[in-house]
Design a protein around this motif. Structure first.
Motif, PDB file in Angstrom:
ATOM      1  N   HIS A  13       0.722  -1.003  -0.060  1.00  0.00           N
ATOM      2  CA  HIS A  13       0.001  -0.106   0.029  1.00  0.00           C
ATOM      3  C   HIS A  13       1.059   1.209  -0.126  1.00  0.00           C
ATOM      4  O   HIS A  13       1.355   1.657   1.077  1.00  0.00           O
ATOM      5  N   THR A  14       1.206   1.706  -1.069  1.00  0.00           N
ATOM      6  CA  THR A  14       2.132   2.838  -1.415  1.00  0.00           C
ATOM      7  C   THR A  14       1.321   4.259  -1.515  1.00  0.00           C
ATOM      8  O   THR A  14       1.827   5.224  -0.845  1.00  0.00           O
ATOM      9  N   LYS A  15       0.158   4.434  -1.866  1.00  0.00           N
ATOM     10  CA  LYS A  15      -0.878   5.521  -2.017  1.00  0.00           C
ATOM     11  C   LYS A  15      -1.135   6.222  -0.632  1.00  0.00           C
ATOM     12  O   LYS A  15      -1.401   5.169   0.038  1.00  0.00           O
ATOM     13  N   HIS A  16      -1.321   7.306  -0.669  1.00  0.00           N
ATOM     14  CA  HIS A  16      -1.612   7.870   0.668  1.00  0.00           C
ATOM     15  C   HIS A  16      -2.898   7.403   1.182  1.00  0.00           C
ATOM     16  O   HIS A  16      -2.924   6.980   2.317  1.00  0.00           O
ATOM     17  N   ILE A  17      -3.805   7.575   0.583  1.00  0.00           N
ATOM     18  CA  ILE A  17      -5.334   6.880   1.030  1.00  0.00           C
ATOM     19  C   ILE A  17      -5.075   5.590   1.202  1.00  0.00           C
ATOM     20  O   ILE A  17      -5.845   5.152   2.104  1.00  0.00           O
ATOM     21  N   ALA A  18      -4.643   4.592   0.313  1.00  0.00           N
ATOM     22  CA  ALA A  18      -4.433   3.455   0.685  1.00  0.00           C
ATOM     23  C   ALA A  18      -3.768   2.955   2.068  1.00  0.00           C
ATOM     24  O   ALA A  18      -4.303   2.091   2.609  1.00  0.00           O
ATOM     25  N   ARG A  19      -2.720   3.615   2.339  1.00  0.00           N
ATOM     26  CA  ARG A  19      -2.099   3.555   3.306  1.00  0.00           C
ATOM     27  C   ARG A  19      -2.752   4.033   4.664  1.00  0.00           C
ATOM     28  O   ARG A  19      -2.758   3.002   5.657  1.00  0.00           O
ATOM     29  N   LYS A  20      -3.593   4.898   4.435  1.00  0.00           N
ATOM     30  CA  LYS A  20      -4.398   5.584   5.467  1.00  0.00           C
ATOM     31  C   LYS A  20      -5.626   4.387   5.875  1.00  0.00           C
ATOM     32  O   LYS A  20      -5.778   4.143   6.994  1.00  0.00           O
ATOM     33  N   ARG A  21      -6.067   3.941   4.808  1.00  0.00           N
ATOM     34  CA  ARG A  21      -7.079   2.818   4.895  1.00  0.00           C
ATOM     35  C   ARG A  21      -6.692   1.622   5.658  1.00  0.00           C
ATOM     36  O   ARG A  21      -7.207   0.939   6.528  1.00  0.00           O
TER      37      ARG A  21
ATOM     38  N   ASN B 186      -3.924   1.556   7.513  1.00  0.00           N
ATOM     39  CA  ASN B 186      -3.820   1.916   9.072  1.00  0.00           C
ATOM     40  C   ASN B 186      -4.848   1.751   9.813  1.00  0.00           C
ATOM     41  O   ASN B 186      -4.929   1.341  10.887  1.00  0.00           O
ATOM     42  N   GLN B 187      -6.119   2.281   9.229  1.00  0.00           N
ATOM     43  CA  GLN B 187      -7.127   2.014  10.006  1.00  0.00           C
ATOM     44  C   GLN B 187      -7.796   0.570  10.135  1.00  0.00           C
ATOM     45  O   GLN B 187      -8.229   0.139  11.309  1.00  0.00           O
ATOM     46  N   PHE B 188      -7.437  -0.251   9.110  1.00  0.00           N
ATOM     47  CA  PHE B 188      -7.711  -1.655   9.426  1.00  0.00           C
ATOM     48  C   PHE B 188      -6.742  -2.198  10.440  1.00  0.00           C
ATOM     49  O   PHE B 188      -7.027  -3.061  11.274  1.00  0.00           O
ATOM     50  N   LEU B 189      -5.423  -1.754  10.509  1.00  0.00           N
ATOM     51  CA  LEU B 189      -4.556  -2.191  11.398  1.00  0.00           C
ATOM     52  C   LEU B 189      -4.914  -2.006  12.967  1.00  0.00           C
ATOM     53  O   LEU B 189      -4.952  -2.740  13.598  1.00  0.00           O
TER      54      LEU B 189
END
Length: 174
Positions: free
Chosen positions: A59-67, A69-72
């Motif tokens: 997950h390299t894109k900002h929004i994908a990484r943010k999502r 991290n929310q899942f984590l």
């Protein structure tokens, strides 16, 4: 009747506190995603969380990484956070100790090169197993390099020798 409702309200978390806790779990998840798998194995994490942490790198894109991290953060709610924090604290303290030792050895090296024999006597009191002739020769050579403005190759040799002595001392103590 009002006493019990006041008690229930005091025990409930505020919306702001819930959000702070959620963001802290997300930050913890992002920090765990940066760790090596062998360190993660020490934390006794669930298989689902380990799999999600392994997928974090894709997950390299900002929004994908943010999502992600929310899942984590969501997955971390069911984990034993005290174990996770204890392993992370141990890692932080060990790296801090390593950095402190590194800087102390750098200060010794500089002091040995600048002060010469006076600093060597003080160093030998702290490290009695020092080969004084070898170190004295390295110090003189480093002083000559510095005077001639040459690259500090001997200063690096001094540091390696000091680190070997310090490692041996730590091994004997530990």
């Amino acid at each position: 009747m009002t006493d019990t409702t006041d008690l229930e309200l005091n025990e409930e978390k505020s919306k702001s506190q819930i959000k702070r806790d959620m963001l802290a779990l997300q930050d913890l998840g992002a920090r765990l995603a940066e760790l090596k798998p062998d360190i993660l194995q020490q934390m006794q994490l669930s298989d689902e969380l380990l799999k999600a942490l392994a997928e974090s790198k894709k997950h390299t894109k900002h929004i994908a990484r943010k999502r992600h991290n929310q899942f984590l953060g969501k997955l971390l709610r069911g984990q034993d956070l005290t174990t996770i924090h204890s392993v992370l604290d141990l890692m932080d303290s060990s790296s801090r100790q390593h950095n402190d030792r590194f800087h102390a050895l750098e200060r010794w090296r500089e002091r040995l090169i600048v002060e010469g024999d006076e600093a060597l006597q003080a160093f030998m009191q702290a490290y009695p197993e020092t080969d004084s002739q070898h170190l004295r020769g390295l110090i003189r050579q480093a002083q000559q390099e510095r005077a001639q403005e040459k690259p500090p190759t001997t200063a690096r040799k001094i540091f390696r020798y000091l680190r070997e002595l310090d490692d041996a001392k730590m091994f004997e103590q530990g």
